[in-house]
Motif scaffolding. Structure first.
Motif, short mmCIF file in Angstrom:
data_model
loop_
_atom_site.label_atom_id
_atom_site.label_comp_id
_atom_site.label_asym_id
_atom_site.label_seq_id
_atom_site.Cartn_x
_atom_site.Cartn_y
_atom_site.Cartn_z
N PHE A 115 1.22 4.25 -2.89
CA PHE A 115 0.96 5.66 -2.60
C PHE A 115 2.13 6.56 -2.99
N TRP A 126 -4.91 4.77 -5.62
CA TRP A 126 -5.16 5.26 -4.26
C TRP A 126 -6.14 4.37 -3.51
N ALA A 137 -5.05 2.31 -0.20
CA ALA A 137 -5.71 2.55 1.08
C ALA A 137 -6.23 1.25 1.68
N TYR A 138 -6.83 0.43 0.84
CA TYR A 138 -7.34 -0.86 1.32
C TYR A 138 -6.20 -1.73 1.84
N GLY A 177 0.80 -1.21 0.00
CA GLY A 177 0.00 0.00 0.00
C GLY A 177 0.84 1.27 0.00
#
Length: 202
Positions: A39, A165, A169-170, A35
């Motif tokens: 990002f 994104w 985020a998950y 993740g």
């Protein structure tokens, strides 16, 4: 603990996950790293995201296979791990064999993986709660996976950047929940070992 007898069953799901808490922690850490990379990677393209996801899914699937192997004496305990492993490896292979996948198609591949994985985690969470009271981290990770999959199916986001994104985020949320579960399992394993040693005749 109200289910002390069941929790001491050698092949119970609590025993398997407790002894392999470090595998749960590794899966959580892997998700968080995935993740964060999604990002912060400068100029991340959809192609790179597909490769990242493919690598993550396959490695995560291998971790699940290891858990399935360690629980192989009890089919009822082993099959959730085995199914998770199969799903992860298949999703990863699809990503690698289809590197030019579109953003929308990638969403549906990940959505299917998240929905089925989340359902398996919820099943395992129900089994785990029968043995470890007040345990809800695994259930939360399953709920997060199912909600994430449903959002992707019913509200697909347009644009590659939005896809990046959302997936990032998950992955971070999922990883944090798995790390919290690993800490809980490690504490249970430590207290359970201490209890066994204190009741062992000298």
């Amino acid at each position: 603990m109200s289910h002390a007898t069941e929790s001491h069953t050698p092949e119970s799901i609590l025993t398997v996950t407790g002894e392999n808490w470090w595998l749960v922690a590794l899966r959580g850490a892997l998700a968080i790293v995935f993740g964060i990379l999604a990002f912060i990677w400068p100029g991340l393209t959809l192609f790179v995201l597909v490769v990242l996801f493919g690598a993550y899914a396959i490695v995560d699937g291998v971790f699940a296979f290891v858990s399935a192997y360690r629980a192989s004496k009890n089919r009822d305990t082993a099959w959730p791990f085995l199914l998770e492993g199969i799903l992860g490896v298949i999703a990863g292979i699809v990503a690698f064999l289809w590197p030019n996948i579109t953003a929308v198609a990638l969403l549906y591949v990940i959505a299917a993986w998240a929905l089925i994985t989340g359902a398996v985690e919820l099943y395992a969470a129900v089994k785990l709660r029968r043995e470890l009271e007040s345990e809800w981290w695994l259930a939360l990770s399953g709920v997060a996976s199912v909600i994430f999959g449903l959002l992707l199916v019913f509200f697909p986001v347009p644009g590659a950047l939005a896809v990046v994104w959302l997936i990032a985020a998950y992955a971070i949320v999922f990883g944090v929940l798995l790390l919290a579960l690993a800490i809980r399992l490690r504490r249970w394993q430590s207290s359970n070992r201490t209890a066994r040693e204190s009741t062992t005749p000298t």
